[in-house]
Design a protein around this motif. Structure first.
Motif, PDB file in Angstrom:
ATOM      1  N   THR A  84      32.591  42.935  58.145  1.00  0.00           N
ATOM      2  CA  THR A  84      32.941  43.969  57.178  1.00  0.00           C
ATOM      3  C   THR A  84      31.890  43.997  56.077  1.00  0.00           C
ATOM      4  O   THR A  84      31.538  42.954  55.526  1.00  0.00           O
ATOM      5  CB  THR A  84      34.354  43.723  56.616  1.00  0.00           C
ATOM      6  OG1 THR A  84      35.277  43.867  57.691  1.00  0.00           O
ATOM      7  CG2 THR A  84      34.707  44.721  55.521  1.00  0.00           C
ATOM      8  N   PHE A  85      31.370  45.175  55.833  1.00  0.00           N
ATOM      9  CA  PHE A  85      30.252  45.340  54.914  1.00  0.00           C
ATOM     10  C   PHE A  85      30.785  45.787  53.553  1.00  0.00           C
ATOM     11  O   PHE A  85      31.340  46.869  53.430  1.00  0.00           O
ATOM     12  CB  PHE A  85      29.256  46.343  55.503  1.00  0.00           C
ATOM     13  CG  PHE A  85      28.667  45.841  56.789  1.00  0.00           C
ATOM     14  CD1 PHE A  85      27.481  45.127  56.784  1.00  0.00           C
ATOM     15  CD2 PHE A  85      29.346  46.002  57.999  1.00  0.00           C
ATOM     16  CE1 PHE A  85      26.959  44.610  57.960  1.00  0.00           C
ATOM     17  CE2 PHE A  85      28.833  45.486  59.184  1.00  0.00           C
ATOM     18  CZ  PHE A  85      27.640  44.794  59.162  1.00  0.00           C
ATOM     19  N   GLY A  86      30.608  44.934  52.555  1.00  0.00           N
ATOM     20  CA  GLY A  86      31.298  45.179  51.308  1.00  0.00           C
ATOM     21  C   GLY A  86      30.439  45.072  50.057  1.00  0.00           C
ATOM     22  O   GLY A  86      30.973  44.842  48.972  1.00  0.00           O
ATOM     23  N   ASP A  87      29.125  45.233  50.195  1.00  0.00           N
ATOM     24  CA  ASP A  87      28.309  45.234  48.981  1.00  0.00           C
ATOM     25  C   ASP A  87      28.665  46.464  48.147  1.00  0.00           C
ATOM     26  O   ASP A  87      28.974  47.532  48.690  1.00  0.00           O
ATOM     27  CB  ASP A  87      26.815  45.260  49.332  1.00  0.00           C
ATOM     28  CG  ASP A  87      26.328  43.862  49.729  1.00  0.00           C
ATOM     29  OD1 ASP A  87      27.152  42.922  49.678  1.00  0.00           O
ATOM     30  OD2 ASP A  87      25.159  43.726  50.098  1.00  0.00           O
ATOM     31  N   SER A  88      28.590  46.296  46.834  1.00  0.00           N
ATOM     32  CA  SER A  88      28.995  47.416  45.980  1.00  0.00           C
ATOM     33  C   SER A  88      27.938  48.520  45.977  1.00  0.00           C
ATOM     34  O   SER A  88      28.211  49.649  45.582  1.00  0.00           O
ATOM     35  CB  SER A  88      29.297  46.922  44.558  1.00  0.00           C
ATOM     36  OG  SER A  88      28.191  46.193  44.071  1.00  0.00           O
ATOM     37  N   ASN A  89      26.730  48.198  46.418  1.00  0.00           N
ATOM     38  CA  ASN A  89      25.657  49.207  46.469  1.00  0.00           C
ATOM     39  C   ASN A  89      25.210  49.524  47.896  1.00  0.00           C
ATOM     40  O   ASN A  89      24.032  49.656  48.170  1.00  0.00           O
ATOM     41  CB  ASN A  89      24.469  48.726  45.639  1.00  0.00           C
ATOM     42  CG  ASN A  89      23.951  47.383  46.163  1.00  0.00           C
ATOM     43  OD1 ASN A  89      24.579  46.775  47.041  1.00  0.00           O
ATOM     44  ND2 ASN A  89      22.836  46.934  45.635  1.00  0.00           N
ATOM     45  N   ARG A 112      32.006  53.855  45.934  1.00  0.00           N
ATOM     46  CA  ARG A 112      31.625  52.847  46.922  1.00  0.00           C
ATOM     47  C   ARG A 112      32.674  52.866  48.023  1.00  0.00           C
ATOM     48  O   ARG A 112      33.818  53.281  47.806  1.00  0.00           O
ATOM     49  CB  ARG A 112      31.536  51.449  46.293  1.00  0.00           C
ATOM     50  CG  ARG A 112      32.872  50.752  46.217  1.00  0.00           C
ATOM     51  CD  ARG A 112      32.841  49.399  45.568  1.00  0.00           C
ATOM     52  NE  ARG A 112      32.557  48.329  46.497  1.00  0.00           N
ATOM     53  CZ  ARG A 112      32.839  47.052  46.237  1.00  0.00           C
ATOM     54  NH1 ARG A 112      33.381  46.697  45.081  1.00  0.00           N
ATOM     55  NH2 ARG A 112      32.564  46.116  47.110  1.00  0.00           N
ATOM     56  N   ILE A 114      33.996  50.318  51.485  1.00  0.00           N
ATOM     57  CA  ILE A 114      33.855  49.114  52.314  1.00  0.00           C
ATOM     58  C   ILE A 114      33.909  49.586  53.769  1.00  0.00           C
ATOM     59  O   ILE A 114      34.753  50.409  54.127  1.00  0.00           O
ATOM     60  CB  ILE A 114      35.008  48.112  52.014  1.00  0.00           C
ATOM     61  CG1 ILE A 114      34.696  47.300  50.757  1.00  0.00           C
ATOM     62  CG2 ILE A 114      35.215  47.144  53.172  1.00  0.00           C
ATOM     63  CD1 ILE A 114      35.073  47.943  49.476  1.00  0.00           C
TER      64      ILE A 114
ATOM     65  N   VAL B  54      39.556  42.790  45.025  1.00  0.00           N
ATOM     66  CA  VAL B  54      38.111  42.982  44.917  1.00  0.00           C
ATOM     67  C   VAL B  54      37.850  44.003  43.811  1.00  0.00           C
ATOM     68  O   VAL B  54      38.332  45.135  43.878  1.00  0.00           O
ATOM     69  CB  VAL B  54      37.526  43.495  46.255  1.00  0.00           C
ATOM     70  CG1 VAL B  54      36.024  43.706  46.146  1.00  0.00           C
ATOM     71  CG2 VAL B  54      37.864  42.536  47.391  1.00  0.00           C
ATOM     72  N   ARG B  55      37.123  43.578  42.782  1.00  0.00           N
ATOM     73  CA  ARG B  55      36.826  44.501  41.691  1.00  0.00           C
ATOM     74  C   ARG B  55      35.814  45.545  42.140  1.00  0.00           C
ATOM     75  O   ARG B  55      34.986  45.278  43.007  1.00  0.00           O
ATOM     76  CB  ARG B  55      36.309  43.717  40.482  1.00  0.00           C
ATOM     77  CG  ARG B  55      37.460  42.998  39.782  1.00  0.00           C
ATOM     78  CD  ARG B  55      37.039  41.904  38.844  1.00  0.00           C
ATOM     79  NE  ARG B  55      38.186  41.057  38.565  1.00  0.00           N
ATOM     80  CZ  ARG B  55      39.099  41.334  37.623  1.00  0.00           C
ATOM     81  NH1 ARG B  55      38.969  42.394  36.857  1.00  0.00           N
ATOM     82  NH2 ARG B  55      40.134  40.542  37.446  1.00  0.00           N
ATOM     83  N   SER B  57      33.285  46.535  40.824  1.00  0.00           N
ATOM     84  CA  SER B  57      31.890  46.201  40.524  1.00  0.00           C
ATOM     85  C   SER B  57      31.340  45.050  41.358  1.00  0.00           C
ATOM     86  O   SER B  57      30.156  44.752  41.298  1.00  0.00           O
ATOM     87  CB  SER B  57      31.784  45.832  39.043  1.00  0.00           C
ATOM     88  OG  SER B  57      32.666  44.748  38.779  1.00  0.00           O
ATOM     89  N   GLU B  58      32.181  44.373  42.136  1.00  0.00           N
ATOM     90  CA  GLU B  58      31.686  43.192  42.850  1.00  0.00           C
ATOM     91  C   GLU B  58      31.672  43.393  44.359  1.00  0.00           C
ATOM     92  O   GLU B  58      32.458  44.160  44.912  1.00  0.00           O
ATOM     93  CB  GLU B  58      32.497  41.940  42.473  1.00  0.00           C
ATOM     94  CG  GLU B  58      33.922  41.937  42.987  1.00  0.00           C
ATOM     95  CD  GLU B  58      34.770  40.776  42.471  1.00  0.00           C
ATOM     96  OE1 GLU B  58      34.225  39.814  41.892  1.00  0.00           O
ATOM     97  OE2 GLU B  58      35.994  40.845  42.653  1.00  0.00           O
ATOM     98  N   SER B  59      30.754  42.680  45.016  1.00  0.00           N
ATOM     99  CA  SER B  59      30.705  42.716  46.473  1.00  0.00           C
ATOM    100  C   SER B  59      31.844  41.865  47.032  1.00  0.00           C
ATOM    101  O   SER B  59      32.439  41.051  46.316  1.00  0.00           O
ATOM    102  CB  SER B  59      29.370  42.172  46.961  1.00  0.00           C
ATOM    103  OG  SER B  59      29.313  40.779  46.737  1.00  0.00           O
ATOM    104  N   LEU B  60      32.121  42.043  48.316  1.00  0.00           N
ATOM    105  CA  LEU B  60      33.141  41.206  48.969  1.00  0.00           C
ATOM    106  C   LEU B  60      32.786  39.725  48.841  1.00  0.00           C
ATOM    107  O   LEU B  60      33.645  38.902  48.506  1.00  0.00           O
ATOM    108  CB  LEU B  60      33.245  41.552  50.456  1.00  0.00           C
ATOM    109  CG  LEU B  60      33.995  42.816  50.855  1.00  0.00           C
ATOM    110  CD1 LEU B  60      33.934  42.992  52.376  1.00  0.00           C
ATOM    111  CD2 LEU B  60      35.446  42.760  50.396  1.00  0.00           C
TER     112      LEU B  60
END
Lengths: 251, 251
Positions: A84-89, A112, A114, B54-55, B57-60
């Protein structure tokens, strides 16, 4: 822009899990090459992996199966969730909403999302690639002839391939990628296409035969340049057992 | 009920990714047993895995690291995402909101949530188990002394263990679970605790030594019943290489 396609309507009507998508890496094997199914977004020249949203009423697996069936026409698919790809950017909302402005209204992009990655292994010859409501083509591409992909889809594809390479070190593969009968050189080429490197043919044949997952038929393949190689087919029961136990040691 | 704890406030103020949670299976090894860290919900007798939201602003990965650090006091943790749990009926909102009514206001439960599962391997002796805002205890439990778990957390734990068992077939393990120096029987007991079965000691020692990931020290462990076994420690460089290549074949 009036939203008319079912996917966007579902998002607009809050019928989907917000900020969650699903992306599918669909692998096929053809002409000695590992290929992946891509979609081109409507009226643009931008490509991505096939994907979609998750409806509130369906499980992740059901959503993946639905998307895969819609894109390939297949109903019984070998399918695995891999990461699962969850980077905020993962994507830049400004840039992507501009590129795809003719397909998705700008206000509908989440800041964003996920994305749950699935990969599938399918029989190339049985697939009928079908674009979705937001794309105007759906095509196979070899791993060495990939266009630039939107979002973080290049990374998703690479991760799926890494995962598949790791999997085939201890699990059989081919039941879903190869035709019903195949020669030993064809099976070896499939492994080479996945691994992206040459392997030793003698060692390969020895290990495959020892595993018991293939059965030699009495039929030979004719019209090949060298002496006619025998066809093999999978022993489904044994294949299933080895898949279950994960006891095939390879590489 | 007035919401005062930071996690619930963040949900209320839409500062989190909606319908998404993260659950952590934190494994430690102590007294020959594989243990897992659990939390007991405030004022109740209900247990679950540690987890959180998960906020935006933050990644997983950042969210997982934050939760793990908060529960264990450790900052540099071996952590892996292993599976995302997305069935639409992962929990029954009615039943769970009733059980935990004193902790979370009923209206704050999502109809469904998708949970990303992470597992961590930690050094038992270095962990300082710390309850979160919604729990009043955080404790280690052996795999054979687990209480009933809320939600689908028994399944998440089982899946993490399956994943770990599969991983140790081709990756080294122990750098994060064992103390700095350990005897060969201690290392073997760790493998047995993970696999849940006995393994052949001679074969084990041979394979471990051949892999090159451990170095024999000159020091022996005293006070054991039989002849004093030597201490070993990990060769961090070699360990890292084998971890990278995934070339350790075991079982």
């Amino acid at each position: 822009m009036i939203v008319s396609n079912p996917e966007l309507l579902a998002i607009q009507n809050s019928e989907v899990v917000p900020q969650l998508t699903l992306d599918c890496v669909i692998f096929g094997f053809h002409a000695g090459q590992l290929k992946v199914l891509l979609v081109k977004w409507k009226g643009t020249n931008f490509w991505s992996l096939p994907g979609g949203v998750v409806r509130q009423s369906e499980s992740l697996n059901d959503a993946a199966t639905r998307i895969l069936t819609q894109r390939t026409g297949l109903v019984d698919i070998f399918l695995r969730q891999f990461h699962t790809f969850g980077d905020s950017n993962r994507y830049d909302k400004e840039s992507v909403s501009e590129k795809l402005a003719s397909v998705v209204p700008k206000h509908m992009w989440y800041d964003r999302a996920i994305s749950v990655g699935y990969y599938a292994l399918v029989n190339y010859a049985q697939v009928f690639p079908t674009p979705d409501e937001m794309s105007d083509s759906c095509e196979w591409r070899g791993l060495d002839e990939l266009p630039e992909l939107l979002f973080d889809h290049s990374e998703i594809l690479k991760t799926a391939l890494d995962y598949l390479r790791k999997e085939i070190a201890h699990q059989p593969v081919g039941l879903n990628l190869l035709p019903l009968k195949f020669t030993m050189p064809e099976m070896m080429r499939m492994y080479e296409a996945i691994l992206g490197r040459k392997i030793d043919p003698r060692n390969f044949q020895k290990k495959i035969l020892k595993s018991g997952i293939v059965i030699k038929s009495k039929e030979v393949k004719k019209g090949t340049a060298h002496r006619s190689p025998f066809f093999y087919y999978f022993d489904n029961k044994k294949y299933g057992e080895v898949l279950q136990s994960g006891s095939l040691f390879f590489i």
